[in-house]
Design a protein around this motif. Structure first.
Motif, short mmCIF file in Angstrom:
data_model
loop_
_atom_site.label_atom_id
_atom_site.label_comp_id
_atom_site.label_asym_id
_atom_site.label_seq_id
_atom_site.Cartn_x
_atom_site.Cartn_y
_atom_site.Cartn_z
N ALA A 291 36.23 52.75 60.62
CA ALA A 291 35.85 53.18 58.48
C ALA A 291 34.58 52.10 57.69
O ALA A 291 34.09 52.20 56.97
CB ALA A 291 37.29 51.61 58.24
N GLY A 292 34.94 50.52 59.10
CA GLY A 292 33.31 49.94 58.34
C GLY A 292 31.98 50.92 58.70
O GLY A 292 30.65 50.70 57.99
N GLU A 293 32.08 51.53 59.70
CA GLU A 293 30.40 52.32 59.73
C GLU A 293 30.90 53.46 59.38
O GLU A 293 29.45 53.86 58.61
CB GLU A 293 31.11 53.10 61.30
N LYS A 294 31.85 54.30 58.24
CA LYS A 294 31.70 55.25 57.30
C LYS A 294 31.14 54.52 55.95
O LYS A 294 30.40 54.73 54.99
CB LYS A 294 32.98 55.38 57.15
N CYS A 295 31.40 53.07 55.80
CA CYS A 295 30.75 52.41 54.50
C CYS A 295 29.45 52.32 54.75
O CYS A 295 28.75 52.25 53.51
CB CYS A 295 31.56 51.25 54.29
N LYS A 296 28.92 51.94 56.07
CA LYS A 296 27.76 51.82 55.88
C LYS A 296 26.70 53.08 55.44
O LYS A 296 25.51 53.00 55.26
CB LYS A 296 26.83 51.05 57.07
N GLU A 297 27.78 54.26 56.44
CA GLU A 297 26.92 55.35 56.39
C GLU A 297 26.85 56.23 54.58
O GLU A 297 25.88 56.93 54.10
CB GLU A 297 27.33 56.71 56.82
N MET A 298 27.68 55.51 53.92
CA MET A 298 27.87 55.83 52.42
C MET A 298 26.38 54.15 51.45
O MET A 298 25.90 55.56 50.97
CB MET A 298 28.60 55.64 51.62
N ARG A 357 45.86 50.71 64.37
CA ARG A 357 44.20 51.01 63.40
C ARG A 357 43.61 52.41 63.91
O ARG A 357 42.59 52.83 63.15
CB ARG A 357 43.43 49.77 64.01
N ASN A 358 44.79 53.16 64.77
CA ASN A 358 44.64 54.52 64.37
C ASN A 358 45.05 55.60 63.87
O ASN A 358 44.95 57.11 63.93
CB ASN A 358 44.45 55.61 66.22
N ASP A 359 46.20 54.80 62.52
CA ASP A 359 46.44 55.53 61.34
C ASP A 359 46.01 55.83 60.68
O ASP A 359 44.11 55.81 60.49
CB ASP A 359 47.54 54.54 60.85
N ARG A 360 45.84 56.58 59.42
CA ARG A 360 45.23 57.29 58.52
C ARG A 360 45.60 56.89 57.47
O ARG A 360 46.58 55.90 56.73
CB ARG A 360 45.57 58.74 58.14
N ALA A 361 44.38 56.16 56.67
CA ALA A 361 44.20 55.64 54.89
C ALA A 361 43.10 55.72 54.24
O ALA A 361 42.40 56.68 55.02
CB ALA A 361 44.59 54.23 55.50
N TYR A 362 42.93 55.97 53.15
CA TYR A 362 41.57 55.84 52.30
C TYR A 362 40.85 54.14 52.65
O TYR A 362 41.29 53.59 52.59
CB TYR A 362 41.99 55.65 51.05
N ILE A 363 39.40 54.76 52.62
CA ILE A 363 38.38 54.18 52.27
C ILE A 363 37.62 53.73 50.67
O ILE A 363 37.76 54.57 49.96
CB ILE A 363 37.86 53.99 52.97
N ARG A 364 37.88 52.29 49.91
CA ARG A 364 36.73 51.98 49.17
C ARG A 364 35.91 50.88 49.87
O ARG A 364 36.32 49.59 49.99
CB ARG A 364 38.02 51.60 48.21
N CYS A 365 35.00 50.81 49.73
CA CYS A 365 33.66 49.94 49.89
C CYS A 365 33.76 49.15 49.21
O CYS A 365 33.59 49.19 47.81
CB CYS A 365 32.86 50.63 51.03
N VAL A 366 32.98 47.77 49.27
CA VAL A 366 33.03 46.90 48.72
C VAL A 366 31.22 46.24 48.43
O VAL A 366 31.17 46.61 50.28
CB VAL A 366 33.75 45.92 48.16
N LYS A 367 30.38 45.98 48.17
CA LYS A 367 28.94 45.89 48.48
C LYS A 367 29.18 44.32 48.32
O LYS A 367 29.90 43.76 48.34
CB LYS A 367 28.02 45.47 46.88
N ARG A 368 27.77 44.13 49.53
CA ARG A 368 27.87 42.67 50.00
C ARG A 368 27.47 41.36 49.19
O ARG A 368 26.53 41.78 48.43
CB ARG A 368 26.67 43.08 51.57
#
Length: 368
Positions: A291-298, A357-368
């Motif tokens: 999930a963290g890497e997906k945030c950086k990609e976005m 941690r290998n289960d599934r959920a959605y992601i809402r990223c936040v700005k640093r």
């Protein structure tokens, strides 16, 4: 064959052709030819090539400048506003963090079972917050507009407007459940866990810097108490502040001049002010491990919210606009029986869960 021209003959021909073109151009544009004296005292003739602009050329230039300005100025103004709001937001968060750290406790300003809960938020501001923060004006729940609180704001995703309510449960209905007693949890008719407490009315104040602040307060807020299993996040919220950085002025849009700050836990308080991205990662429902890497990609400047930031986003879910049922956080929990897990938050009813941690959920990223 014809005659062969030397290099000097070609050069002379080119100069004669150029001079002829210059004479024709000068005559066509009505240019003067004057006799001047060279530095050697010999007379020479030069064509004055139109050094001034015509009226048509000036008007055309002004038109082009106007079009370019009309295109670029809104973007330039928007960028300036964004930088101004970001600076104000950070300064406001710093002031609130410092002020709340000076308070001995965040709970106890009024009670939930006194029958009348209309003044608990106002009491919290008057008897608590105003002692550690410079405040100009305090407004009760029925006069919020006197402190510059807007009646409606545009949600973070820009899809709708949200009317600002004067009660905590009006702001987030998951702070109460029809089948619940104060402070107790139960399952509703759909099988979801719900949390209930007596509702409280909001209050507002203005800062010396011109910000308008709306306050939702829970005088019976609880500490973290070493939570390691599933629990409701609602009792952890002591005060939730909705701020408007420029008072009654626009645009009254979440993520621009509108945002929030949440103070959690009565002692050793944690103050968070997450700035979520405007939408979830499209099409992603996957493991927390990636999930963290997906945030950086976005967005290279974004990250996963921690557990407290995610709870704050749940409290303010109506300001987001659209949201999913549950989200990953970056906070981890070690489970002896199942290894390391990550905290998941259900936005439909407010519970935290440690999930594999290998289960599934959605992601809402936040700005640093």
């Amino acid at each position: 064959g014809g005659p062969v021209l030397s290099g000097s003959s070609v050069a002379l021909g080119l100069r004669l052709a150029l001079n002829a073109t210059t004479r024709v151009s000068g005559q066509e544009r009505g240019l003067d030819r004057r006799t001047l004296v060279s530095s050697q005292g010999k007379p020479c003739s030069v064509a004055l090539l139109g050094l001034a602009f015509t009226m048509a050329e000036i008007l055309l230039s002004l038109t082009i400048i106007g079009v370019v300005a009309a295109i670029t100025l809104p973007s330039l103004t928007g960028n300036i506003n964004e930088r101004t709001w970001n600076t104000q937001r950070k300064a406001l968060y710093a002031r609130f963090s410092q002020a709340i750290a000076l308070m001995p406790a965040l709970n106890g300003y009024g009670t939930l079972d006194a029958g009348d809960t209309s003044n608990v938020a106002e009491t919290f501001i008057t008897n608590g917050l105003s002692k550690v923060l410079k405040i100009n004006n305090i407004c009760s729940h029925d006069h919020l507009d006197d402190c510059g609180i807007p009646t409606k704001v545009t949600t973070l995703d820009g899809t709708s407007s949200f009317s600002i309510p004067a009660t905590l449960v009006g702001f987030n209905e998951m702070f109460s459940g029809s089948a619940c007693n104060a402070g107790n949890a139960d399952r509703n008719s759909e099988g979801y866990w719900t949390y209930g407490q007596i509702d409280t009315k909001a209050a507002a104040f203005e800062t010396q810097n011109g910000e308008s602040i709306l306050v939702y307060y829970n005088p019976a807020c609880q500490g973290a108490m070493g939570d390691t299993g599933s629990y409701f996040s609602q009792p952890k919220m002591c005060a939730n502040f909705i701020y408007d950085l420029n008072g009654s002025k626009g645009p009254n849009t979440v993520g621009k001049d509108i945002g929030w700050i949440t103070a959690m836990y009565p002692s050793d308080a944690v103050v968070v002010a997450p700035m979520p991205l405007s939408h979830d990662i499209s099409g992603y429902m996957g493991p927390q491990l990636t999930a963290g890497e997906k945030c950086k990609e976005m967005d290279s400047e974004s990250r996963l919210p921690n557990r407290d930031e995610l709870a704050s986003m749940f409290y303010n879910r109506m300001l987001l606009g659209r949201y999913a049922e549950f989200y990953w956080s970056s906070s981890l929990e070690y489970d002896v029986s199942g290894g390391t897990k990550a905290w998941l938050h259900y936005f439909n009813f407010g519970r935290h869960f440690p999930y594999a941690r290998n289960d599934r959920a959605y992601i809402r990223c936040v700005k640093r």
